[in-house]
Design a protein around this motif. Structure first.
Motif, mmCIF file in Angstrom:
data_model
loop_
_atom_site.group_PDB
_atom_site.id
_atom_site.type_symbol
_atom_site.label_atom_id
_atom_site.label_comp_id
_atom_site.label_asym_id
_atom_site.label_seq_id
_atom_site.Cartn_x
_atom_site.Cartn_y
_atom_site.Cartn_z
ATOM 1 N N LEU A 5 1.064 -1.041 -0.033
ATOM 2 C CA LEU A 5 -0.092 0.064 0.152
ATOM 3 C C LEU A 5 0.884 1.246 -0.013
ATOM 4 C CD1 LEU A 5 -2.609 -1.278 2.659
ATOM 5 C CD2 LEU A 5 -2.956 -1.172 0.198
ATOM 6 N N GLU A 6 0.308 2.220 -0.770
ATOM 7 C CA GLU A 6 1.150 3.504 -0.743
ATOM 8 C C GLU A 6 0.214 4.676 -0.148
ATOM 9 O OE1 GLU A 6 2.954 6.358 -4.176
ATOM 10 O OE2 GLU A 6 3.514 4.258 -4.175
ATOM 11 N N GLY A 9 -5.565 4.814 3.112
ATOM 12 C CA GLY A 9 -6.493 4.570 2.376
ATOM 13 C C GLY A 9 -6.837 3.238 1.453
ATOM 14 N N GLY A 10 -5.760 2.479 1.018
ATOM 15 C CA GLY A 10 -5.684 1.575 0.189
ATOM 16 C C GLY A 10 -6.110 0.245 0.744
ATOM 17 N N ALA A 65 -9.409 -3.571 -5.741
ATOM 18 C CA ALA A 65 -8.450 -2.702 -4.984
ATOM 19 C C ALA A 65 -9.294 -1.373 -4.921
ATOM 20 C CB ALA A 65 -7.086 -2.834 -5.925
ATOM 21 N N SER A 66 -9.222 -0.792 -3.974
ATOM 22 C CA SER A 66 -9.810 0.645 -3.649
ATOM 23 C C SER A 66 -9.066 1.581 -2.954
ATOM 24 C CB SER A 66 -11.140 0.364 -2.983
ATOM 25 O OG SER A 66 -11.834 1.730 -2.987
ATOM 26 N N CYS A 67 -8.964 2.757 -3.264
ATOM 27 C CA CYS A 67 -8.223 4.040 -2.617
ATOM 28 C C CYS A 67 -9.380 4.975 -2.106
ATOM 29 C CB CYS A 67 -7.411 4.854 -3.506
ATOM 30 S SG CYS A 67 -5.609 3.831 -3.372
ATOM 31 N N VAL A 70 -9.007 9.295 -1.520
ATOM 32 C CA VAL A 70 -7.652 9.496 -1.076
ATOM 33 C C VAL A 70 -6.494 10.129 -1.744
ATOM 34 C CG1 VAL A 70 -5.804 8.868 0.671
ATOM 35 C CG2 VAL A 70 -8.092 8.284 0.999
ATOM 36 N N CYS A 73 -2.924 7.946 -2.838
ATOM 37 C CA CYS A 73 -3.161 6.391 -2.354
ATOM 38 C C CYS A 73 -2.479 5.397 -3.575
ATOM 39 C CB CYS A 73 -4.356 6.060 -1.967
ATOM 40 S SG CYS A 73 -4.882 4.579 -1.825
ATOM 41 N N GLY A 74 -1.894 4.230 -3.160
ATOM 42 C CA GLY A 74 -1.731 3.295 -4.440
ATOM 43 C C GLY A 74 -1.691 2.061 -3.820
ATOM 44 N N VAL A 75 -2.281 1.001 -4.443
ATOM 45 C CA VAL A 75 -2.270 -0.318 -3.940
ATOM 46 C C VAL A 75 -1.922 -1.265 -5.095
ATOM 47 C CG1 VAL A 75 -3.900 -2.417 -3.484
ATOM 48 C CG2 VAL A 75 -4.648 -0.001 -2.692
#
Length: 116
Positions: A5-6, A9-10, A65-67, A70, A73-75
Motif C-alpha cells: 500500500l502507498e 486509504g488503500g 483494490a480501492s483507494c 484519498v 493512495c496506491g495499491v
C-alpha cells in the motif's frame, strides 16, 4: 495474495456474486466481512460459502483494490492460485411427482388386473 500500500486509504475487497440469468444477483458476499490488506509476503486465504438460490447467470469473483477519494493512495496487489470449487446440491423431487408416480403405478396395476 501479496502486495503493498502507498499512502493512506488503500484496501482490497474480495466479493463473490451469484449471478441471475439476464442480469442482477441472487446473492453477494464480501469475504472476511470487510477489506483485507496486502503484505510483502504471500498470504493464503480460504473461504467457504453457500451460493445464492439462482446462479443461472454464473458466478463472479471480484478482487477490488480501492483507494476511495484519498490523494496519493496506491495499491499494488498480486493474486496467484485462485480456485473456485462448486458443489451443486441435488434438487429433491416435489411431493406432487411422488403422488403422480404412485397414482400412475396404481392405474397400471388396475389395467393389468382387468385384462386377466
Amino acid at each position: 495474495m501479496r502486495g503493498s500500500l502507498e499512502g493512506a486509504g488503500g484496501v482490497i475487497f474480495v466479493e463473490l456474486f451469484s449471478e441471475l440469468d439476464g442480469g442482477g444477483t441472487s446473492q453477494a458476499e464480501i469475504y472476511t466481512g470487510g477489506p483485507i490488506f496486502p503484505t510483502a509476503g504471500w498470504s493464503p486465504y480460504s473461504w467457504t460459502t453457500t451460493l445464492g438460490p439462482d446462479v443461472d447467470g454464473g458466478v463472479t469473483l471480484q478482487l477490488k483494490a480501492s483507494c476511495g477519494p484519498v490523494v496519493g493512495c496506491g495499491v499494488d496487489s498480486y493474486f496467484d492460485n485462485i480456485t473456485i470449487t462448486t458443489d451443486v446440491a441435488a434438487v429433491p423431487l416435489p411431493a406432487a411427482a411422488w403422488l403422480f408416480g404412485s397414482a400412475l403405478m396404481g392405474l397400471v396395476g388396475m389395467s393389468r388386473r382387468r385384462k386377466s
